[in-house]
Design an enzyme around this catalytic site. Structure first.
Site, PDB file in Angstrom:
ATOM      1  N   ASP A 182      -5.183  -9.899  -8.227  1.00  0.00           N
ATOM      2  CA  ASP A 182      -5.505  -9.013  -9.355  1.00  0.00           C
ATOM      3  C   ASP A 182      -4.306  -8.333 -10.018  1.00  0.00           C
ATOM      4  O   ASP A 182      -4.007  -8.529 -11.193  1.00  0.00           O
ATOM      5  CB  ASP A 182      -6.550  -7.958  -8.928  1.00  0.00           C
ATOM      6  CG  ASP A 182      -6.199  -7.235  -7.614  1.00  0.00           C
ATOM      7  OD1 ASP A 182      -5.165  -7.566  -7.000  1.00  0.00           O
ATOM      8  OD2 ASP A 182      -6.962  -6.338  -7.212  1.00  0.00           O
ATOM      9  N   GLU A 238       0.827  -1.216   0.000  1.00  0.00           N
ATOM     10  CA  GLU A 238       0.000   0.000   0.000  1.00  0.00           C
ATOM     11  C   GLU A 238       0.857   1.261   0.000  1.00  0.00           C
ATOM     12  O   GLU A 238       0.547   2.239  -0.679  1.00  0.00           O
ATOM     13  CB  GLU A 238      -0.941   0.015   1.219  1.00  0.00           C
ATOM     14  CG  GLU A 238      -1.953  -1.123   1.261  1.00  0.00           C
ATOM     15  CD  GLU A 238      -3.025  -1.053   0.168  1.00  0.00           C
ATOM     16  OE1 GLU A 238      -3.041  -0.067  -0.586  1.00  0.00           O
ATOM     17  OE2 GLU A 238      -3.835  -1.999   0.080  1.00  0.00           O
ATOM     18  N   GLU A 241     -11.839   0.862 -10.429  1.00  0.00           N
ATOM     19  CA  GLU A 241     -11.491  -0.044 -11.528  1.00  0.00           C
ATOM     20  C   GLU A 241     -12.342   0.124 -12.787  1.00  0.00           C
ATOM     21  O   GLU A 241     -11.819   0.099 -13.907  1.00  0.00           O
ATOM     22  CB  GLU A 241     -11.521  -1.505 -11.061  1.00  0.00           C
ATOM     23  CG  GLU A 241     -10.394  -1.889 -10.103  1.00  0.00           C
ATOM     24  CD  GLU A 241     -10.600  -1.379  -8.682  1.00  0.00           C
ATOM     25  OE1 GLU A 241     -11.742  -0.984  -8.338  1.00  0.00           O
ATOM     26  OE2 GLU A 241      -9.626  -1.355  -7.897  1.00  0.00           O
ATOM     27  N   ARG A 271       0.842   3.794  -3.271  1.00  0.00           N
ATOM     28  CA  ARG A 271       0.227   5.112  -3.031  1.00  0.00           C
ATOM     29  C   ARG A 271       1.271   6.192  -2.788  1.00  0.00           C
ATOM     30  O   ARG A 271       1.200   7.280  -3.358  1.00  0.00           O
ATOM     31  CB  ARG A 271      -0.728   5.036  -1.827  1.00  0.00           C
ATOM     32  CG  ARG A 271      -1.826   4.008  -2.016  1.00  0.00           C
ATOM     33  CD  ARG A 271      -2.843   4.042  -0.892  1.00  0.00           C
ATOM     34  NE  ARG A 271      -3.617   2.801  -0.856  1.00  0.00           N
ATOM     35  CZ  ARG A 271      -4.876   2.690  -0.465  1.00  0.00           C
ATOM     36  NH1 ARG A 271      -5.536   3.753  -0.066  1.00  0.00           N
ATOM     37  NH2 ARG A 271      -5.492   1.530  -0.446  1.00  0.00           N
TER      38      ARG A 271
HETATM   39  C1  DMJ Z   1      -6.211   0.607  -4.987  1.00  0.00           C
HETATM   40  O1  DMJ Z   1      -5.429   0.795  -3.887  1.00  0.00           O
HETATM   41  C2  DMJ Z   1      -5.464  -0.038  -6.109  1.00  0.00           C
HETATM   42  O2  DMJ Z   1      -6.123   0.171  -7.306  1.00  0.00           O
HETATM   43  C3  DMJ Z   1      -5.251  -1.503  -5.896  1.00  0.00           C
HETATM   44  O3  DMJ Z   1      -4.641  -2.114  -6.991  1.00  0.00           O
HETATM   45  C4  DMJ Z   1      -6.561  -2.191  -5.653  1.00  0.00           C
HETATM   46  N1  DMJ Z   1      -7.285  -1.544  -4.606  1.00  0.00           N
HETATM   47  C5  DMJ Z   1      -7.445  -0.125  -4.606  1.00  0.00           C
HETATM   48  C6  DMJ Z   1      -8.620   0.401  -5.380  1.00  0.00           C
HETATM   49  O4  DMJ Z   1      -9.711  -0.373  -5.440  1.00  0.00           O
END
Ligand code: DMJ
Length: 648
Positions: free
Chosen positions: A412, A279, A547, A283
């Site tokens: 994912d 994270e 998404e 970010r």
């Molecule tokens: C974000 O932090 C990123 O896109 C991550 O890959 C998946 N989760 C969240 C958004 O849904």
């Protein structure tokens, strides 16, 4: 004098055998009977007749339009019953604010398929037959009409906001539900509106979100807009950093400068705090690197180098598969308390950022650490047709919890980063491409199915050979990634699949009563199903995730098909309608199936500013050079990083 009893009982009898041809007799007879009635009885009859007349007039539109400020027309019953408040009986001050309140649809009232058949949904709305309520001839509408006639930009009226003042912090879900203001605006066809208006609407949304953050959560991780407070995760100003490049791209320079001042004067990573490697990489490191590239300001590169270096202890594991958590002050790292496993998506979706940090700093250690992870995962056993399990052990370096495959949570962005690293590195790293292509074949073979009755293509999950038609909203990154691959020369059928999945992801919004997608859906596959999508009680929340909007952006950029913009516009309006908090900020909600009580969760995730609003803006922008997809590749948190020049 009549006796009281005669006064009380009067019967008007009409006999079939009377002389109905004798009009005069009949008139006299009626008149006599009328005279025999008491005053009270006459008044009662007169009052009833008058009431019937008034009701008759009130429901006759062409008459009422002349007399009333407001006419409500129920175009189609989609499970909503309108309570009409007739403005004339209200005090003048109340008339202006009086919403039209849709009654909560009871289970019986709800038709099984509320928002029209998939594929038709959008068309229905465009034709104006699918919208619930139209407000005609009220002063705002008239002003809009007049503006239009004058050729001026029409006034765009927004939905009612969630009233933060009315909510209590930490209240029960039911309490919170009762605090949600009910939308009071029609959902019309806005597809004709110029892109300029849509871009401005995104900037407005950002400003509104930022207002809440600035007022109640400045410098903290996340805004809690209902309780007008904040939540801390890492204590590093997560929202502010995630939003930096969005402000730059949206050309919100004043806001950007304020945030930059905070970064230069307040942001310190020298803190005794545990952060999640993935994270904070996507970010914070990603946000700082992209802001550096967009602005050229060395401040952001210095900060990126600082956090990147502090995250490196995560890679000191027996297997070199990183731990999930790092203490950036102490320089120590550890797995979660209950396991020595890391999540596969987390250890394989930090590469774009660390590789770029190495390129910029000429310090190869960052890249070496993350490349090693990819090389190990490339060789691992336990995949099925290129699909990876969800966990990997930091001691053994092996996959664990074998046999479960998803493109949703925990796996994912592994697939996303295979393609994006290949693009970032100038399409030279063939192992990455091979793994990506093989995984897509695995998806087609094992996870891709069609729903009933409308044959929506979806990506389900596999557990020990058993298929489950469950799809996370997170999977909606896939249409965009597929389209990106096709743009960079991968087979054209990737684009075809991208289009099919894009339609499915849109339907995950359009088939919900709020027009917002839940976190998880289950598709129906058996013949004779009434609708394609089911939502379990625990999955009805919406976290303001990006998404679908992200994929809409890619699909629009590559196809120029306007429907993707229109779908995005619908979604933005529904975010405004159901998640916007009046005092600033947007909130995630508990229930996308209940437009009257969406039930705010009191949290604005940093990715709403970092990703969702950025992708909305890029979707509506006509400028292909605004973050060109031939020059940049977006990390999984929507932070654009440069595609390396071919010489590197
Ligand atoms: C974000 O932090 C990123 O896109 C991550 O890959 C998946 N989760 C969240 C958004 O849904």
């Amino acid at each position: 004098m009549h006796s009281p009893s005669r006064k009380e009982f009067v019967s008007l009898t009409f006999t079939g055998s009377g002389n109905y041809n004798n009009k005069q007799w009949r008139r006299q007879s009626c008149w006599r009977k009328w005279k025999q009635l008491s005053r009270l009885q006459r008044n009662l009859i007169l009052f009833t007749v008058a009431l019937m007349l008034v009701c008759g007039i009130a429901t006759y539109p062409t008459v009422t339009e002349h007399f009333r400020g407001l006419t409500v027309v129920v175009k189609e019953d989609e499970g909503h019953v309108l309570k009409l408040v007739i403005p004339e009986v209200l005090p003048e001050s109340d008339k202006q604010n009086q919403p039209l309140v849709p009654e909560p649809p009871s289970e019986q009232k709800r038709p099984p398929h509320k928002r029209g058949p998939p594929g038709l949904q959008n068309r229905l709305q465009k034709k104006g037959t699918g919208s619930d309520i139209q407000v005609k001839e009220n002063p705002i509408q008239e002003a809009k009409k007049a503006d239009k006639e004058k050729g001026e930009k029409p006034l765009v009226k927004r939905g009612a906001l969630i009233e933060a003042d009315q909510a209590t912090e930490g209240g029960t879900a039911k309490e919170a539900e009762n605090k949600v203001a009910v939308p009071a605006v029609e959902q019309g066809d806005h597809s004709h509106e110029p892109e300029f208006d849509r871009l401005e609407a995104v900037r407005d949304a950002f400003r509104h979100a930022w207002k809440g953050y600035k007022e109640f959560a400045w410098g903290q991780d996340e805004l809690r807009p209902i309780s007008k407070s904040y939540g801390e995760w890492f204590g590093l100003g997560l929202t502010l950093i995630d939003a930096l490049d969005t402000m730059w791209i949206l050309n919100l320079r004043e806001e950007f400068e304020e945030a930059k001042t905070w970064v230069s004067t307040e942001l310190s990573f020298n803190k005794n705090v545990d952060v999640n490697l993935f994270e904070s990489t996507i970010r914070i490191l990603g946000g700082l690197l992209s802001t550096y590239h967009l602005t050229g300001d060395a401040l952001f590169l210095d900060k990126a180098k600082d956090i990147g270096t502090r995250l490196m202890p995560a890679f000191n594991t027996p297997s070199k598969i990183p731990y999930s958590d790092v203490n950036i002050g102490k320089g120590t790292a550890h797995p979660p308390r209950w396991t020595s496993d890391s999540t596969v998506a987390e250890v394989t979706s930090i590469q774009l950022e660390f590789r770029e940090l190495s390129r910029l700093t000429q310090d190869t250690r960052y890249r070496a650490a993350v490349d090693k992870v990819m090389q190990k995962v490339h060789k691992l056993e336990g995949k099925q047709d290129g699909l990876v399990p969800m966990f990997i052990n930091t001691n053994s370096g092996q996959f664990t919890h074998l046999g479960v495959f998803t493109l949703g949570a925990r796996a994912d962005s592994y697939y996303e980063y295979l393609l994006k690293q290949w693009i970032q590195g100038g399409q030279k790293e063939t192992e990455l491409l091979e793994d990506y292509l093989q995984a897509l074949e695995g998806v087609k073979k094992n996870l891709l199915k069609k729903s009933s009755p409308n044959s929506l293509t979806f990506v389900g999950e596999l557990s020990h050979g058993q298929f489950s038609p469950k799809m996370d909203h997170l999977v909606c990154f896939l249409p965009g990634t597929l389209a990106l691959g096709a743009h960079h020369g991968l087979p054209a059928d990737h684009m075809e699949l991208a289009k099919q999945l894009m339609e499915t992801c849109y339907q995950m919004y359009a088939q919900m009563e709020t027009g917002l997608s839940p976190e998880i859906v289950h598709f129906n596959m058996h013949e004779g199903s009434i609708r394609d999508v089911d939502v379990k009680l625990a999955d009805r929340h919406n976290l303001l995730r990006p998404e679908t909007v992200e994929s809409l952006f890619y699909l629009y950029r590559f196809t120029k098909d306007r429907k993707y913009r229109d779908w995005g516009w619908e979604i933005l309006q529904n975010f405004n309608k159901y998640t916007k908090v009046s005092t600033g900020g947007y909130t995630s909600i508990n229930n996308v199936r209940d437009p009257e009580y969406p039930s705010p969760r009191d949290k604005m995730e940093s990715f709403f500013l970092g990703e969702t609003l950025k992708y909305f803006y890029l979707l509506f922008s006509d400028d292909p050079e605004l973050v060109s997809l031939d020059k940049y590749v977006f990390n999984t948190e929507a932070h654009p990083l440069p595609i390396w020049p071919s010489a590197e």
